[in-house]
Design an enzyme around this catalytic site. Sequence first.
Site, mmCIF file in Angstrom:
data_model
loop_
_atom_site.group_PDB
_atom_site.id
_atom_site.type_symbol
_atom_site.label_atom_id
_atom_site.label_comp_id
_atom_site.label_asym_id
_atom_site.label_seq_id
_atom_site.Cartn_x
_atom_site.Cartn_y
_atom_site.Cartn_z
ATOM 1 N N ASN A 227 0.852 -1.190 0.000
ATOM 2 C CA ASN A 227 0.000 0.000 0.000
ATOM 3 C C ASN A 227 0.888 1.240 0.000
ATOM 4 O O ASN A 227 2.102 1.132 0.157
ATOM 5 C CB ASN A 227 -0.942 -0.034 1.207
ATOM 6 N N LEU A 328 -3.197 -7.796 13.951
ATOM 7 C CA LEU A 328 -2.083 -7.505 14.862
ATOM 8 C C LEU A 328 -2.518 -6.623 16.026
ATOM 9 O O LEU A 328 -2.112 -6.834 17.166
ATOM 10 C CB LEU A 328 -0.935 -6.815 14.109
ATOM 11 N N LYS A 363 -11.608 -3.625 18.423
ATOM 12 C CA LYS A 363 -10.214 -3.926 18.796
ATOM 13 C C LYS A 363 -9.966 -3.793 20.293
ATOM 14 O O LYS A 363 -9.080 -4.438 20.839
ATOM 15 C CB LYS A 363 -9.244 -2.969 18.074
#
Length: 435
Positions: A227, A328, A363
Site C-alpha cells: 500500500n 495484529l 479492537k
Amino acid sequence: MAFRADGAAAAPAAPLAGRRILVGISGSIAAVKLPLLVSALVQQGAEVRCVLTPSAARLVSPEALACLSRNPCHLDADQWSHREPRPLHIALAEWAELVLLAPLTATTLARWVHGLGDTLLASTLLACEAPVLAAAAMNTSMWDSLPVQRNWKVFSRLPSVLALAPTAGLLACDRQGAGRMADPDLVLLALESLALVGNQRDWQGLRLLVSAGPTREPLDPARCLTNPSTGRMGVLLAQAARLRGARVDLVHGPLSVPPGWLEGLACSPVQTAAEMQAALLERQPRADAVAMAAAVADHRRARPTATKLQKLDLERALSQGWEAVPDLLAQLVERRPAGQRILGFAAQSGDVLPLARAKLARKGCDLLFANPIDRPGCGFGGLSNGGWLLGPGDQVSALAQAHKLAIAHQLLTALHPTRGGPGRSPGDPAQAASG
Ligand SMILES: Cc1cc2nc3c(=O)[nH]c(=O)nc-3n(C[C@H](O)[C@H](O)[C@H](O)COP(=O)(O)O)c2cc1C
C-alpha cells in the site's frame, strides 16, 4: 489549518516559519554541513542569524552563511565594533527565539558548562534564555573522555537544552566510532519539535513500541501486495517520543523517509505482516505504550509461488489462494501487560467516524486515531495530517489539520501512560482549526 469547504486544503505553516533562529557554529569539521541546514531553515520561512567561533570561521565560509541566511554573519571581531550601539552578545541573545548550536565542540561545551564567555558565541549562549537544540561532534576518544562526558551530563540536563549526542560512523579523522554530528535531517526535525512543543521530557524513563510503514506480501519473487504508506506518521511519532525522553522500539516495513530520522531509535526492519507480528509481540512485554501506526496488509498469499508467474497465469493466480492476515492490533490488545496503553490507527475514506468507532469497539485499544485518506492534506505520504482521536465511551476530539510532527506530539500527549487521555473537543477538524 483547516479542511476548507471546497475540499481543498491550504498547507499548514511550516513549524519554523517566522521564527527567529540563532545558529551557533563551533570549530568541528561538521560545520561544513551547516550552510545547507541554514538554507533549509530559510526556505521554511525562518529568520536566521549565524554566529561563528574563530575556529568555525576557518572551517566554513562566513560569506556563504551570510548569503544563505540572508543576514550578516557574526564573528568575534564584531563584538568590539564601534558600529554596534548595544553589546552584540546581548542583542543577539534577546533577539533569538530558538538557538541551534551545531556542531558543538568539546571546547564550546566546556565553556558553557563552566560559565565562560570568552567568545561572541559563548557569551551570547550564557546571556540567552531561548530553548537550545545542540548537536555535538568530535573524535571518538574526545567524546569518550571523562571531562567531556562529565560536561555533557551536566549540559544535557539543563532544562532549556535539547541535546543530540553524536552518532557512530566514519569520522573525518578516519576513526570508525561515535562522534558524527546527528544527521542534518534529524537536527532539523528536532528543531521543529522544539519550536512546536518546547523541550518536553515527559516520556523520560518510559518505553514506547511503534510500528510504521507498509507491509509487503509476496505474490511471487517479482511481485507483492502492498500500500502507499511511507511510514512518515509512525516514524515522526517514534522520533517525537524519543525527543521527549522515551526509549523507542520501531518495527517498520519498507520506509520512504529521510534515513536520518531513524537515528536514536531501536529499529527492526521487516517486510511481511508475519515478520511484523513476530517483532511486535517479542517487544511488547517491555513497552509502557504501543502505537500501531503501520499499514498492515489485510490479505496475503496462502502459498507464495517460488518462481515468477507468467503474465498469462496472473489473472487466475490473483483470483484465488489468498488468506486473511492475523489482526495484529487485536493481538496486541489481547496480550498487553497491565497498565500498557495502546493507540491504533484507522486510515479510512468516506464517513470516517462511524467506521472508526466500530473499529475501536472491535479492537479494544485505549485510543484510535481516525484519519481520512481521501481529503487533501491528510493520509499517506504528505507533510500534514488531521482527523479524530477516539477514546473509551463516546470520547472524541478533532485534531485539526497540521504538520505530521505536530499531530505526533498531540497523539503522544494523549497516549502518555500516566497523563494521557483523548481530550474532549468533538466536532470536525475544520471547526477545531478555525475555533
Ligand atoms: C580540522 C579540524 C577539525 C576539528 N574537529 C573538531 C570536532 O569535530 N570536535 C571538536 O570538539 N573539536 C574539533 N576540532 C578542534 C577544535 O577546533 C578546537 O578544540 C577549538 O578550540 C574549538 O574551539 P571552538 O569551540 O571555539 O570552536 C577540530 C580542529 C580542526 C583543525
